[in-house]
Scaffold this motif. Structure first.
Motif, short mmCIF file in Angstrom:
data_model
loop_
_atom_site.label_atom_id
_atom_site.label_comp_id
_atom_site.label_asym_id
_atom_site.label_seq_id
_atom_site.Cartn_x
_atom_site.Cartn_y
_atom_site.Cartn_z
N ALA A 206 0.88 -1.17 0.00
CA ALA A 206 0.00 0.00 0.00
C ALA A 206 0.92 1.22 0.00
CB ALA A 206 -0.87 0.00 1.25
N ALA A 207 0.57 2.22 -0.80
CA ALA A 207 1.45 3.39 -0.89
C ALA A 207 0.63 4.66 -1.01
CB ALA A 207 2.38 3.24 -2.09
N GLY A 208 1.26 5.75 -0.64
CA GLY A 208 0.63 7.06 -0.80
C GLY A 208 0.96 7.60 -2.19
N VAL B 188 4.77 6.73 -2.37
CA VAL B 188 5.66 6.59 -1.20
C VAL B 188 5.12 5.54 -0.25
CG1 VAL B 188 4.51 8.60 -0.11
CG2 VAL B 188 6.70 7.80 0.79
N GLY B 189 6.04 4.73 0.26
CA GLY B 189 5.65 3.71 1.23
C GLY B 189 6.82 3.35 2.12
N ILE C 168 -3.39 11.84 6.88
CA ILE C 168 -3.33 10.47 6.37
C ILE C 168 -3.60 9.55 7.56
CG2 ILE C 168 -1.92 8.74 5.17
CD1 ILE C 168 -0.02 11.14 4.40
N LEU D 70 4.16 9.49 9.14
CA LEU D 70 3.85 9.77 7.74
C LEU D 70 4.52 11.08 7.34
CD1 LEU D 70 0.49 8.25 8.35
CD2 LEU D 70 1.80 7.65 6.30
N GLU D 71 4.47 11.40 6.06
CA GLU D 71 5.22 12.54 5.56
C GLU D 71 4.54 13.86 5.92
OE1 GLU D 71 4.15 9.93 3.34
OE2 GLU D 71 5.92 9.00 4.22
N ASN E 31 -1.41 12.29 -1.71
CA ASN E 31 -0.91 13.38 -0.87
C ASN E 31 -0.51 14.59 -1.73
OD1 ASN E 31 -1.08 11.27 0.99
ND2 ASN E 31 1.12 10.89 0.99
N SER F 108 -3.38 3.98 -1.73
CA SER F 108 -4.44 4.00 -0.72
C SER F 108 -4.84 5.42 -0.34
CB SER F 108 -3.97 3.24 0.52
OG SER F 108 -2.76 3.79 0.99
N ASN F 109 -4.03 6.38 -0.72
CA ASN F 109 -4.31 7.79 -0.43
C ASN F 109 -3.45 8.61 -1.38
OD1 ASN F 109 -2.31 6.46 1.55
ND2 ASN F 109 -1.68 8.60 1.61
N VAL G 271 -5.87 3.91 5.12
CA VAL G 271 -4.92 3.20 4.24
C VAL G 271 -5.34 1.73 4.14
CG1 VAL G 271 -2.53 2.36 4.09
CG2 VAL G 271 -2.97 4.75 4.68
N1 HPA Z 1 3.03 7.51 3.12
C1 HPA Z 1 3.84 6.49 3.48
N2 HPA Z 1 3.45 5.23 3.48
C2 HPA Z 1 2.20 4.96 3.11
C3 HPA Z 1 1.31 5.97 2.73
C4 HPA Z 1 1.74 7.32 2.74
O1 HPA Z 1 1.01 8.27 2.43
N3 HPA Z 1 0.12 5.38 2.41
C5 HPA Z 1 0.32 4.04 2.57
N4 HPA Z 1 1.57 3.79 3.00
#
Ligand code: HPA
Length: 278
Positions: free
Chosen positions: A117-119, A213-214, A249, A196-197, A241, A238-239, A254
Motif C-alpha cells: 500500500a502506498a501514498g 511513497v511507502g 493520512i 507519515l510525511e 498526498n 491507498s491515499n 490506508v
Molecule cells: N506515506 C507512506 N506510506 C504509506 C502511505 C503514505 O502516504 N500510504 C500508505 N503507506
C-alpha cells in the motif's frame, strides 16, 4: 562469530527446515502487502508454516500482517507466499526484515512478485489505483546487503539498472488491458516511517521523482535482484498526498482503501500468473 556468519548460518538452518517439509521448490515467491491477502484464498494450499514454527523467522509486530508462509499452486504455478512482512519502522534492520525472502531464494525461484500500500504523490493518481513499480528510490537508511557478501548468494555490487523486469511489466500491462483494469506506472520511494510525511517532505519526494511513497518493498527487491530473480512490483494507491492541499493520512483509511482494491489486484495477479512463462 561475526554477525554476518551467524546470519548466513541462520538462513541456512531455516532453509534446511523448509526444504525437508516443503511440497516443492517454488518457482515464484510472492509478498502481499497491507490488506492484500485476497489472492491467498484462491491458492490451492499444499503446506502452511506459521512464522513462529520456522527456525529464526522474525515475528510480525503489525496486526495487519499475518505471519505465515504458504506453499501452494495457482494457475499451474508453484508459489511460496509470504503472508506478513517486516518493516524497518518495527525496529528490524534491512537484513533482518528480508530474512524470510533470503531463505526462500535458496530454493532458486525465478520470480518475485511484491505488493504494497502506498501514498500517491503523482496527482494524476486516484485512491484505489494500482501502480506498476518501474523503479525505486531507497530512502531507508539501510541496505540488506550491507556487511560481508556471500558470493554464492549473489554479487557484491548487484546491478539495479532494471530492478523491475521490463518483460514482466510489459506482460502485466497487457494483462491489465485485457482485464479492463486501469494500471498506472511509476517510481516508488521507500521511507523509514513510521511517521507519515509532512507536506514539505511530500513536496521533496515529488521533486526527486517519486510517484508513490511507502515504508516497505525496497529492501526485499534488493535481495531478490541480488539473488538473480525477476521482479514485479505493484502498489495500491491507498491515499493521494497533495503538498498544496494536504489532508491528514489515517492508517485506518490506508487499510480500508487497500482492502477495497484487493479484489482487483488479486484478479490481476491471477491473470498474470496464467499468462506468465517462468
Ligand atoms: N506515506 C507512506 N506510506 C504509506 C502511505 C503514505 O502516504 N500510504 C500508505 N503507506
Amino acid at each position: 562469530m561475526p554477525v554476518n556468519e551467524e546470519y548466513f548460518k541462520k538462513v541456512e538452518e531455516a532453509f534446511d527446515f523448509l526444504k525437508e517439509k516443503a511440497p516443492f521448490s517454488p518457482e515464484i515467491v510472492i509478498t502481499l502487502g497491507t490488506g492484500l491477502s485476497e489472492l491467498v484464498r484462491e491458492v490451492k494450499a499444499l503446506a502452511r508454516f506459521p512464522y513462529s514454527h520456522i527456525p529464526h523467522f522474525p515475528i510480525s509486530t503489525v496486526e495487519t500482517h499475518a505471519g505465515e508462509l504458504l506453499f501452494g499452486e495457482l494457475e499451474g504455478k508453484k508459489l511460496a507466499i509470504l503472508r506478513g512482512r517486516f518493516h524497518f519502522y518495527e525496529g528490524y534492520s534491512a537484513k533482518e526484515l528480508t530474512f524470510p525472502l533470503r531463505v526462500l531464494t535458496l530454493f532458486s525461484p525465478k520470480i518475485y512478485i511484491v505488493s504494497n500500500a502506498a501514498g500517491g504523490l503523482n496527482l494524476d493518481f486516484e485512491m484505489g489505483d494500482l501502480m506498476l513499480i518501474k523503479d525505486h528510490i531507497n530512502l531507508i537508511p539501510d541496505n540488506p546487503l550491507r556487511g560481508k557478501n556471500k558470493d554464492e548468494w549473489g554479487p557484491r555490487f548487484p546491478d539495479l539498472s532494471e530492478a523491475y523486469s521490463k518483460r514482466l511489466r510489459e506482460l502485466m500491462k497487457e494483462v491489465a488491458e485485457k482485464e479492463g483494469v486501469r494500471l498506472r506506472e511509476g517510481v516508488y520511494v521507500a521511507v523509514p516511517g513510521p511517521s507519515l510525511e509532512t507536506p514539505a517532505e511530500t513536496r521533496f519526494l515529488r521533486i526527486i521523482g517519486a510517484d508513490a511513497v511507502g515504508m516497505s518493498t525496497v529492501p526485499e527487491v534488493i535481495v531478490a535482484v541480488h539473488a538473480g530473480m525477476e521482479v514485479l512490483g505493484i502498489s495500491v494507491i491507498s491515499n493521494v498526498n497533495d503538498p498544496d492541499n494536504f489532508k491528514p493520512i489515517l492508517f485506518s483509511e490506508v487499510v480500508r482503501e487497500s482492502k477495497k482494491a484487493e479484489k482487483k489486484l488479486g484478479r490481476l495477479i491471477r491473470a498474470f500468473l496464467r499468462e506468465l512463462k517462468v
